[in-house]
Design a protein around this motif. Structure first.
Motif, PDB file in Angstrom:
ATOM      1  N   LYS A  69      -7.277   0.384  -2.116  1.00 45.70           N
ATOM      2  CA  LYS A  69      -5.885   0.532  -1.696  1.00 45.70           C
ATOM      3  C   LYS A  69      -5.495  -0.800  -1.075  1.00 45.70           C
ATOM      4  O   LYS A  69      -6.217  -1.335  -0.230  1.00 45.70           O
ATOM      5  N   VAL A  82      -2.213  -3.142   0.626  1.00 43.62           N
ATOM      6  CA  VAL A  82      -0.848  -3.239   1.146  1.00 43.62           C
ATOM      7  C   VAL A  82      -0.449  -4.698   0.967  1.00 43.62           C
ATOM      8  O   VAL A  82      -1.139  -5.606   1.454  1.00 43.62           O
ATOM      9  N   THR A  94       2.520  -0.349  -0.852  1.00 43.24           N
ATOM     10  CA  THR A  94       1.155   0.099  -1.088  1.00 43.24           C
ATOM     11  C   THR A  94       0.906   0.217  -2.588  1.00 43.24           C
ATOM     12  O   THR A  94       1.700   0.810  -3.310  1.00 43.24           O
TER      13      THR A  94
END
Length: 144
Positions: A25, A27, A53
Motif C-alpha cells: 500500500k 500513499v 492511496t
C-alpha cells in the motif's frame, strides 16, 4: 505532450505476499505542470499535491499498479516491464512509480526503465501485459 508530472511516495506498507510477489500500500502525492507549445525550459507552476492511496504489486511475472477507476472500483494495471522498447507512453509514469515503490530507484524515461528492468532481472516480454482487470479489493491480486 505539454505536461510534466512529479510524484513522491509518502508512505509504503507491506500488505501481503504470494509466490508471485509482494503487495504494498503506498500513499503518494502527485503534481503536474503545463508547458504550452512544449517549452519545458520555461518554469510554470505545479498544481496538485493531494495525497492518494494506491497499491503496487512488486512481481517479476505480473507487475502492477492498483488504483481506483473513475467509478471508484479497484483496477489492476499490469505493466509490460522490460518489453523490447520500454513501456508504452501511456504507462511510462505508472512504470516509473512501480520502480520507485518496488526498487526505491528513479527511472526518468523509457531507456532507463528498460535498463533497470534488465538489471533487476525482469524476463524479456514481447507482448504487453494482460488487460486491466477490476479487482474487488487490492489483495485479490495475491490469488493465483
Amino acid at each position: 505532450m505539454e505536461y510534466c508530472d512529479w510524484f513522491s511516495i509518502e508512505e509504503k506498507d507491506l500488505t501481503g505476499t504470494s509466490k508471485a510477489g509482494a503487495l504494498f500500500k503506498i500513499v503518494m502525492k502527485h503534481w503536474q505542470s503545463h508547458h504550452p507549445d512544449g517549452n519545458y525550459a520555461r518554469k510554470t507552476p505545479r498544481k496538485g499535491g493531494q495525497a492518494k492511496t494506491s497499491y503496487t504489486f512488486c512481481s517479476k511475472t505480473k507487475p502492477a499498479l492498483i488504483n481506483r477507476d473513475v467509478q471508484g472500483r479497484w483496477a489492476a494495471e499490469y505493466l509490460p516491464i522490460n518489453s523490447e522498447f520500454g513501456p508504452p507512453g501511456a504507462q511510462e509514469t505508472a512504470t516509473t512509480i512501480y520502480f520507485a515503490a518496488c526498487h526505491a530507484i528513479g527511472a526518468g524515461n523509457r531507456e532507463a526503465i528498460t535498463d533497470l528492468a534488465r538489471r533487476f532481472g525482469y524476463p524479456e516480454r514481447e507482448e504487453e501485459g494482460p488487460e486491466d482487470k477490476p479487482v474487488t479489493q487490492p489483495e485479490d491480486i495475491l490469488k493465483p
